[in-house]
Design a protein around this motif. Structure first.
Motif, short mmCIF file in Angstrom:
data_model
loop_
_atom_site.label_atom_id
_atom_site.label_comp_id
_atom_site.label_asym_id
_atom_site.label_seq_id
_atom_site.Cartn_x
_atom_site.Cartn_y
_atom_site.Cartn_z
N UNK A 133 15.36 78.77 8.21
CA UNK A 133 16.41 77.73 8.12
C UNK A 133 16.97 77.55 6.65
N UNK A 134 15.93 78.03 5.52
CA UNK A 134 16.15 77.73 4.19
C UNK A 134 17.24 79.10 3.88
N UNK A 135 16.97 80.31 4.39
CA UNK A 135 17.84 81.32 4.38
C UNK A 135 19.36 81.11 4.93
N UNK A 136 19.44 80.43 6.02
CA UNK A 136 20.68 80.19 6.63
C UNK A 136 21.44 79.25 5.63
N UNK A 137 20.77 78.12 5.17
CA UNK A 137 21.37 77.19 4.33
C UNK A 137 21.78 77.84 3.24
N UNK A 138 20.96 78.66 2.38
CA UNK A 138 21.41 79.21 1.12
C UNK A 138 22.48 79.97 1.38
N UNK A 139 22.72 80.89 2.34
CA UNK A 139 23.69 81.91 2.73
C UNK A 139 25.10 80.93 2.93
N UNK A 140 24.79 79.82 3.53
CA UNK A 140 26.13 78.96 3.80
C UNK A 140 26.61 78.41 2.51
N UNK A 141 25.70 77.90 1.74
CA UNK A 141 26.17 77.40 0.49
C UNK A 141 26.64 78.38 -0.38
N UNK A 142 25.99 79.58 -0.43
CA UNK A 142 26.67 80.73 -1.20
C UNK A 142 28.10 81.09 -0.81
N UNK A 143 28.31 81.21 0.64
CA UNK A 143 29.41 81.31 1.24
C UNK A 143 30.28 80.25 0.97
N UNK A 144 30.12 78.90 1.05
CA UNK A 144 30.96 78.12 0.55
C UNK A 144 31.32 78.03 -0.85
N UNK A 145 30.70 78.39 -1.67
CA UNK A 145 30.99 78.55 -3.25
C UNK A 145 32.05 79.68 -3.41
N UNK A 146 31.80 80.79 -2.76
CA UNK A 146 32.68 81.89 -2.98
C UNK A 146 33.85 81.85 -1.94
N UNK A 147 33.79 81.25 -0.71
CA UNK A 147 34.98 81.36 0.15
C UNK A 147 35.82 79.98 0.64
N UNK A 148 35.08 78.72 0.16
CA UNK A 148 35.42 77.64 0.66
C UNK A 148 35.00 77.31 2.12
N UNK A 149 35.76 76.55 2.79
CA UNK A 149 35.12 76.33 4.02
C UNK A 149 35.07 77.32 5.10
#
Length: 141
Positions: free
Chosen positions: A32-48
């Motif tokens: 779950x931590x990994x999924x949340x971290x990659x979602x955050x990183x994806x959001x920072x790099x590519x928006x929604x």
């Protein structure tokens, strides 16, 4: 005769070995931590859209990473910290406290000669592994 924690662990190890029990302990918090971290990183790099892609990728990666490898239950039991062994002991001793025995070999023979006791102790073991360790259990070689 008082039953020691080590004797009960030996008995449960023998029983689980005879039954061919293996378990995979899952670490869902890490996934779950990994999924949340990659979602955050994806959001920072590519928006929604990046959140969606990062979350999906992280979820898949987390699921793959945390899928436990099956290990023999005796190995898992022997690696338990003393406090966890005591929890399992407390549950198992209820089933075997009425038996009259002199040593661990005799206790093991009494349990292995009684299908009802084997079933009850196996249920205690399965309950502990699945609820306390969130393990998936497998039988056979």
């Amino acid at each position: 005769m008082p039953i020691s924690v080590d004797d009960v662990m030996q008995l449960l190890c023998h029983l689980s070995q005879v039954k061919g029990m293996k378990a995979a302990v899952k670490h869902s918090a890490q996934g779950a931590l990994l999924a949340g971290a990659t979602a955050l990183l994806g959001g920072l790099m590519g928006g929604p859209p990046g959140i969606a892609v990062g979350g999906a990728f992280g979820g898949l990666l987390g699921a793959w990473m945390t899928a436990g490898q099956f290990r023999p239950v005796p190995q898992i039991l022997l690696e338990l910290p003393p406090a966890e062994q005591k929890k399992l002991y407390d549950e198992a001793v209820v089933v075997i406290s009425h038996l009259d025995w002199t040593d661990i070999a005799q206790l093991t023979a009494l349990v292995m000669g009684n299908a009802g006791l084997q079933q009850k102790l196996t249920a205690v073991l399965i309950n502990y592994l699945s609820k306390e360790l969130r393990a998936e259990i497998q039988y056979g070689e």
